[in-house]
Write an enzyme that holds these catalytic residues in place. Sequence first.
Site: not given
Ligand SMILES: [Zn+2]
Length: 419
Positions: A60, A109-110, A167, A170, A227, A299, A374
Amino acid sequence: MQRLVVFSLCLVACMAMESFDGYKVLRMEVTSEEHIEIISELDFDHELDFWDFPRDLMVPPHLLEFVQFYLKSNEINHVVWIEDVQAKIDAAVSEEPHIDVDGFDYYVYHNYSEIMVWVDSIVEAYPTLASTFSVGLSHEGRDLKCLKIGIDTGKTKRAIWFNGAIHAREWVSPATVMWMTNALLSNHTTGTDEDVTFLLESFDMYILPVMNPDGYEYSWTTNRMWRKTRTHHPGDLCYGTDPNRNFDYMWGGLGASNVSCASTYRGPHALSEVEVKNVVEFIRQQSQSQTFRLFIDYHSYSQMMLSTWGHTYDLPPDYDLMEEHMKIHTEAIHDAFGANYTYGPGSRILYPVSGGSRDWGYGDRGIPYSYTIELRDTGEHGFLLPEDQIYETAFENYRGLIAGLLHIEATPVRAQRHV
Ligand SMILES: [Zn+2]
């Protein structure tokens, strides 16, 4: 008038979201074990958020000077990798509505409730191939709703498991899981892919699109960069446990924090997170009657296929089998659109992780092919992958899954080892 209501609702929703104005992602040049140790000291505060430990760190504005000074004084080079996280958040999601009147739109995305509607719609569309079941409820009471897909052969089949969104942030993970599920079913039904039919005859596939629904929902309503789970354990300062450090195999070792505000907080004890406990209990129970051959926890990001072990740098007894399989799986991914996915044991090619899902799959359940994948990308957008990359991400991983499963099916089962 209706427009005004919609606009007002949006305004309320938008205002409720935490802002990441001016937040930056730093990419660090990590060249030694010592660097990793120094960098891991930064994982103590929820405001300092590792996107990809130990390389990418979101900072930040008010902590930027402190972090840059810390890195400089420890002689760790870095660059500002993403200038403004909020700008990326705004750019990643289209402004189109998220439910398509003509059917499910796989290319946006949903949120959690839309995904639950999707699960039911799959069973409706493929009643002889798909059924739904629940492994239980999340901490906040959301259904951990799964699909079982396969062709009923009247015999006991071998099984595979894959899940998305352990997570929360993602988002391309559940999108990929849903796309692949639909592709398996529709390609079999239309007769366009004999391999798929063979695989649906060979395996029962258990699929959980959203393993951490409380966190996932929170990433939609309140904090896009969330996350962990949403538990708050007595005595802990911060909310949330990392469910991928909470499995009851080698819990609490390397690469799992005991600080509640850390992004890799392992929880107060193994299986403290009910979502993890429910999945563990389901697979334990199911593996009494079926042999699980493949486990994949999807992920994002960094384009990698990670095998065991996570908790130690040692290689597992069956690494030769895993290496052969990962090579085939990632080559098929590459053949789709040229994307490179690195593969190998997680602790060696990335960093150690204890209490993670793949170590549990192999170590506790003896599932020979147990992985973390990933997905895209390698960091340009990170978790904020634009929706126009969903298709390629999902398609290439579908190709990988098919090629890998054909290889597994053709490979003799090695006698179960005690690991
Ligand atoms: Zn992950």
